[in-house]
Design a protein around this motif. Structure first.
Motif, PDB file in Angstrom:
ATOM      1  N   GLY A 272       0.794  -1.218   0.000  1.00 45.18           N
ATOM      2  CA  GLY A 272       0.000   0.000   0.000  1.00 45.18           C
ATOM      3  C   GLY A 272       0.830   1.273   0.000  1.00 45.18           C
ATOM      4  O   GLY A 272       0.534   2.230  -0.720  1.00 45.18           O
ATOM      5  N   SER A 273       1.900   1.286   0.796  1.00 46.30           N
ATOM      6  CA  SER A 273       2.702   2.501   0.875  1.00 46.30           C
ATOM      7  C   SER A 273       3.344   2.830  -0.469  1.00 46.30           C
ATOM      8  O   SER A 273       3.511   3.989  -0.831  1.00 46.30           O
ATOM      9  CB  SER A 273       3.784   2.345   1.947  1.00 46.30           C
ATOM     10  OG  SER A 273       4.595   1.236   1.651  1.00 46.30           O
ATOM     11  N   ARG A 274       3.667   1.792  -1.233  1.00 49.03           N
ATOM     12  CA  ARG A 274       4.272   2.021  -2.543  1.00 49.03           C
ATOM     13  C   ARG A 274       3.252   2.576  -3.528  1.00 49.03           C
ATOM     14  O   ARG A 274       3.562   3.437  -4.359  1.00 49.03           O
ATOM     15  CB  ARG A 274       4.869   0.708  -3.066  1.00 49.03           C
ATOM     16  CG  ARG A 274       5.454   0.839  -4.451  1.00 49.03           C
ATOM     17  CD  ARG A 274       6.091  -0.438  -4.910  1.00 49.03           C
ATOM     18  NE  ARG A 274       7.372  -0.656  -4.252  1.00 49.03           N
ATOM     19  CZ  ARG A 274       8.028  -1.816  -4.327  1.00 49.03           C
ATOM     20  NH1 ARG A 274       7.518  -2.840  -4.975  1.00 49.03           N
ATOM     21  NH2 ARG A 274       9.192  -1.940  -3.728  1.00 49.03           N
TER      22      ARG A 274
ATOM     23  N   LEU B 190       0.835   4.552  -2.801  1.00 50.46           N
ATOM     24  CA  LEU B 190       0.656   5.976  -2.505  1.00 50.46           C
ATOM     25  C   LEU B 190       1.906   6.775  -2.877  1.00 50.46           C
ATOM     26  O   LEU B 190       1.813   7.917  -3.315  1.00 50.46           O
ATOM     27  CB  LEU B 190       0.308   6.141  -1.025  1.00 50.46           C
ATOM     28  CG  LEU B 190      -1.047   5.509  -0.655  1.00 50.46           C
ATOM     29  CD1 LEU B 190      -1.203   5.402   0.845  1.00 50.46           C
ATOM     30  CD2 LEU B 190      -2.194   6.317  -1.243  1.00 50.46           C
ATOM     31  N   TRP B 191       3.066   6.171  -2.708  1.00 57.09           N
ATOM     32  CA  TRP B 191       4.327   6.826  -3.104  1.00 57.09           C
ATOM     33  C   TRP B 191       4.336   7.064  -4.607  1.00 57.09           C
ATOM     34  O   TRP B 191       4.681   8.132  -5.091  1.00 57.09           O
ATOM     35  CB  TRP B 191       5.497   5.925  -2.688  1.00 57.09           C
ATOM     36  CG  TRP B 191       6.862   6.517  -2.863  1.00 57.09           C
ATOM     37  CD1 TRP B 191       7.567   7.238  -1.950  1.00 57.09           C
ATOM     38  CD2 TRP B 191       7.703   6.421  -4.038  1.00 57.09           C
ATOM     39  NE1 TRP B 191       8.786   7.599  -2.473  1.00 57.09           N
ATOM     40  CE2 TRP B 191       8.896   7.114  -3.757  1.00 57.09           C
ATOM     41  CE3 TRP B 191       7.557   5.814  -5.296  1.00 57.09           C
ATOM     42  CZ2 TRP B 191       9.949   7.220  -4.662  1.00 57.09           C
ATOM     43  CZ3 TRP B 191       8.598   5.925  -6.212  1.00 57.09           C
ATOM     44  CH2 TRP B 191       9.768   6.614  -5.892  1.00 57.09           C
TER      45      TRP B 191
END
Lengths: 493, 264
Positions: free
Chosen positions: A439-441, A443-444
């Motif tokens: 998930g963090s990727r 959004l990144w």
């Protein structure tokens, strides 16, 4: 239906499975021989006295004659829209205006099968897409914007939203009725009247829509539909009595319209071309990603302004992904758009087919490797097999130009930074896709991609509540959602 | 010989059915005999509302908007019946328009009431509204239909379910409305209507541990006791105005904030 396999083979290979025909009934659709222009609430013969045929791209069957609007016709349509704007339409309270839009939404739902058949017949897209995507979304779009008509002050606090006046709207052939709804629903909700020109090759659902306007009791002149070709669109854009122009189509035409309207003060929104990147990371759910890629590019024969036509694959999974992709391609059913099992229908027009062929030839010339699954294409009509190019150079035309067909170019990357750089290395910026379980990727990546829509672990999703539109040369303005209201309003403060 | 009319028996509306009060009690209002709901009827209504909540709250906003619009369609076709139960045609039209107005909010709430929050750190953070749950509504005495609809629509449009104590002196409008609701696509249990004595039913609902919020707009200012009873499960106590507004909807919403890190 059983496959005709040699008697010696006990189990037929899955590749030889055939599907019994499952055609959608056509009798729900009663076409007229000739369709005039819809001006001032009536079907009228064109002053230009010109007509042109509209056909089925799947069979080249003649469907109906359609009016070709000339400058005088455009003028009459704009006059009708102006009259309605200055008369009945502006006198109506917003809550009452909303009711017309609700009625239209309900009528599209009621007549959805008829519209779906017309859409597939005239545009070549599979019935399961027009039935399950185009038409329901068109109805939803009217329903959503109906609700906004009397709530505009909540969308723009401390401002006074007012309608612009008469909007000239030009739509493409890839989602005819859906693009009509994207244009007409917000325009009417905001209190404008419209003159809309459907695409030359796909006028039928817009013409059926005129009958829906009649059934809804919409005041005459609020919606005017003028059919024609590029010259009709040019006349419309140049008309001096427009307050707004909305165009969806090619970047070239969009730029010409921008120049044409310079200095006029006409409010403009453009939704133009793209070369969307679909970025696959090695930690994605691979099978899901393959489905997404297939949906991303082969949906609607690749005739999607946001199609994921440029696949960026992380090097470590390049081989398994391409192998899975090729295998998946073999199960795509190409054929009769009205067959409920069809995945890939006909190319919209001869012209578009020629353009796809030309670009595909250039890809082969550039040294890219082409793969097409074995499939039988019908003899009549305009067809192109699903195609994948591997070993594609970033500089190749098939990696840079909009093909608008079922053609996918596969490129690779190693790091997320490189993926961002390659994805953004295009003059366009309409959409992008990211496939990773992290998930963090997602959004990144979303923060860095210069695109108006970023789909993560999905692709080609549309909803009336969700704004859509591009960065850079993919145009300006947004359609859909609260943001889709602004292009049809002016503000006193 | 003149024909003797077949009269309607006015009953409660709970879980999509029209039961009599389990207590067997009735009272006379507007020249008609109507059910006088009891503590057990209120309990049944809360149970029906709780049962309907997950599915109604989980329906897409587009679907909820269409269902409310369908209710407006049903009311329009029953406008004549509804007119006789309230101050007349004008009130019915205002009530219908109000339902349509709120129907349009179903798929717009997060765009006006929510959004992303620009936190100072590598996080994506957004806040979205969600329905609070089962809402007890003490409807205003007057206007009998418009007052009722003005309280029900903002409660249910976001996905809450409602247990409504109708106007005590003018309950017939609610019972006519129940027939429109029953023939609309509103799932059973989303709206439950209790006729009876407000002074009896109000405290029961205010104290009920499975009710998440109570709208005391129709309680006529005397709400101290209700507020005290509501404290036991920290019910939201809402006192609303009579105008249509998205803030009438937001009064029955919770805000949910979600954090997610951003990074490769």
């Amino acid at each position: 239906m059983a496959a005709k396999s040699p008697a010696t083979r006990a189990v037929p290979s899955p590749l030889e499975w055939e599907y019994a025909p499952a055609p959608e009934a056509r009798d729900i659709l009663a076409l007229e021989d000739r369709y005039g222009l819809y001006i001032g609430g009536e079907q009228v013969a064109p002053r230009s006295r010109k007509w042109f045929p509209t056909i089925s791209p799947a069979t080249e069957e003649h469907l109906a004659e359609v009016a070709l609007a000339g400058p005088r016709d455009v003028d009459l349509a704009v006059q009708a829209a102006r009259g309605a704007f200055e008369g009945e339409w502006s006198a109506l309270r917003p809550a009452e205006r909303a009711k017309y839009l609700f009625r239209i939404a309900r009528l599209i739902q009621e007549r959805s099968r008829e519209l779906a058949v017309a859409e597939s017949l005239n545009g070549g897209k599979p019935i399961k897409e027009s039935r399950d995507v185009d038409i329901p979304l068109a109805a939803a779009h009217f329903f959503y914007y109906a609700g906004w008509a009397d709530k505009l002050e909540y969308a723009f606090p401390n401002r006074k939203p007012r309608p612009l006046g008469v909007a000239g709207q030009i739509i493409p052939w890839n989602f005819p009725l859906l693009m009509l709804s994207w244009k007409i629903a917000p325009a009417l909700a905001c209190g404008n009247t419209v003159v809309l020109k459907p695409a030359e090759t796909t006028p039928l659902t817009a013409l059926i829509f005129t009958d829906i306007c009649r059934q809804a009791g919409l005041p005459a002149g609020v919606v005017n539909i003028i059919t024609g070709d590029g010259s009709t669109g040019a006349h419309l854009v140049k008309h001096p009595d427009l307050d707004k122009v909305a165009f969806t189509g090619s970047t070239g035409v969009g730029k010409a319209i921008r120049r044409e309207l310079a200095g006029t003060g006409v409010k403009l929104t453009l939704e133009l071309g793209r070369k969307a990147a679909n970025i696959i990371f090695d930690d994605c759910a691979l099978d899901q990603a393959v489905e997404g890629v297939v949906h991303g590019i082969y949906f609607n024969q690749g005739h999607v302004c946001c199609a994921g036509s440029r696949l960026l694959v992380q090097e470590s999974i390049y081989e398994p992904l391409v192998a899975k992709l090729k295998r998946r391609l073999r199960t795509i059913r190409v054929g009769d758009p009205l067959d409920k099992n069809t995945d890939l229908g006909a190319i919209n027009s001869r012209m578009q087919l020629d353009r796809i062929r030309e670009l595909v030839a250039s890809g082969e010339g550039d040294g890219a490797e082409m793969y097409q699954p074995p499939c039988r294409l019908p003899e009549r009509g305009y067809w192109f097999a699903p195609t994948v190019f591997t070993n594609v150079a970033q500089s190749s035309r098939i990696a840079q130009e909009e093909i608008f067909g079922p053609v996918l170019s596969v490129l690779t990357f190693r790091t997320p930074e490189e993926a961002v750089e390659k994805a953004n290395n295009t003059p366009y910026g309409l959409s992008a896709g990211v496939w990773t379980e992290k998930g963090s990727r997602i959004l990144w990546m979303a923060e860095r991609l210069r695109a108006g829509v970023v789909w993560a672990n999905t692709f080609n999703r549309f909803d009336p509540t969700s704004p859509f539109g591009g960065y850079k040369e993919s145009g300006f303005g947004r359609e859909g959602g609260l943001h889709g209201l602004e292009p049809y309003l002016r503000f006193d403060r | 010989m003149s024909r003797i009319a077949v009269r309607k028996t006015y009953k409660l509306y709970i879980g999509g059915k029209f039961p009599r009060s389990e207590s067997g009690r009735t009272y006379e209002a507007e020249g008609q005999n109507v059910a006088r709901a009891s503590r057990k009827d209120a309990r049944d209504a809360v149970q029906a509302a709780r049962g309907a909540f997950p599915k109604w709250a989980g329906a897409t906003p587009y679907n909820r908007g269409q269902v409310l619009y369908r209710l407006a369609e049903m009311m329009e076709t029953r406008a004549a019946d509804l007119s006789r139960s309230c101050s007349g045609r004008r009130e019915v039209e205002r009530a219908i328009d109000r339902v349509v107005w709120y129907a349009g909010w179903a798929d717009k709430l997060p765009q006006v009431l929510g959004g992303s929050n620009p936190v100072a750190g590598p996080y994506f953070n957004f806040t979205a509204p969600e329905p609070t749950g089962v809402v007890a509504v003490l409807a205003p005495e007057l206007p009998p239909l418009e007052g009722l609809v003005s309280r029900i629509a903002p409660v249910i449009v976001s996905g809450n379910t409602a247990v409504v104590v109708t106007s005590e002196t003018r309950p017939l409008a609610a019972l006519e409305l129940a027939e429109a609701i029953a023939t609309s696509d509103l799932p059973d249990g989303v709206v439950n209507l209790l006729t009876g004595y407000r002074s009896e039913l109000g405290p029961i609902l205010a104290a009920h541990m499975d009710v998440n919020a109570i709208d005391v707009t129709g309680a006529g200012g005397e709400t101290t006791e209700l507020e005290i009873l509501a404290a036991d499960n920290v019910k939201r106590v809402i006192r609303a105005g009579s105008e249509q507004s998205p803030w009438e909807i937001s009064a029955f919403l919770e805000s949910k904030t979600v954090w997610h890190p951003v990074g490769v």
